[in-house]
Write a protein that holds these residues in place. Sequence first.
Motif, PDB file in Angstrom:
ATOM      1  N   PHE A  86       0.847  -1.193   0.000  1.00 48.62           N
ATOM      2  CA  PHE A  86       0.000   0.000   0.000  1.00 48.62           C
ATOM      3  C   PHE A  86       0.879   1.238   0.000  1.00 48.62           C
ATOM      4  N   THR A  87       0.621   2.101  -0.950  1.00 46.22           N
ATOM      5  CA  THR A  87       1.299   3.394  -1.010  1.00 46.22           C
ATOM      6  C   THR A  87       0.220   4.461  -1.066  1.00 46.22           C
ATOM      7  N   GLY A  88       0.270   5.373  -0.123  1.00 44.92           N
ATOM      8  CA  GLY A  88      -0.713   6.444  -0.105  1.00 44.92           C
ATOM      9  C   GLY A  88      -1.089   6.836   1.311  1.00 44.92           C
ATOM     10  N   VAL A  89      -2.215   7.528   1.421  1.00 48.51           N
ATOM     11  CA  VAL A  89      -2.710   8.033   2.696  1.00 48.51           C
ATOM     12  C   VAL A  89      -3.962   7.244   3.049  1.00 48.51           C
ATOM     13  N   ASP A  90      -4.024   6.757   4.281  1.00 49.27           N
ATOM     14  CA  ASP A  90      -5.214   6.002   4.693  1.00 49.27           C
ATOM     15  C   ASP A  90      -6.304   6.952   5.184  1.00 49.27           C
ATOM     16  N   SER A  91      -7.416   6.385   5.611  1.00 55.06           N
ATOM     17  CA  SER A  91      -8.568   7.196   6.015  1.00 55.06           C
ATOM     18  C   SER A  91      -8.301   8.032   7.266  1.00 55.06           C
TER      19      SER A  91
END
Length: 128
Positions: A86-91
């Motif tokens: 996972f690459t990115g911003v979570d909730s």
Amino acid sequence: MTPDELADRFESAAKRIGPAVARGVEHTGTLGQARIRGNASGRPGPNVITGAYRNSWQTQTRRLPYGAQCTLGTNAPQGRRLEFGFTGVDSLGRHYDQPPFPHVQPALPFIEATLMAQMRLAVAEVLL
């Protein structure tokens, strides 16, 4: 072999094939669960910290009239991220650059081969 004897043999096989297939599917699910848990026990799969994720993998077998189905999976929220990365911003706004740690995909060839072997055994059992 007379037609009546052949019909009796087919009827007997039809009654026994469902349970034989169900046993094979259940056995395959158990071995698949063990393989995935083993793959989730360190590199190249995910590392074990508490063992909760590894132990979250469960099998559920359901018998059908002439066979069975087995569901193998986890309800752990991190399962998908561990398998695929996972690459990115979570909730919650946290930033991740987590690489994949495959543990299910490497188990699939083993599960497939085991299921095929179990189905051959089921057919041989019924035909004897």
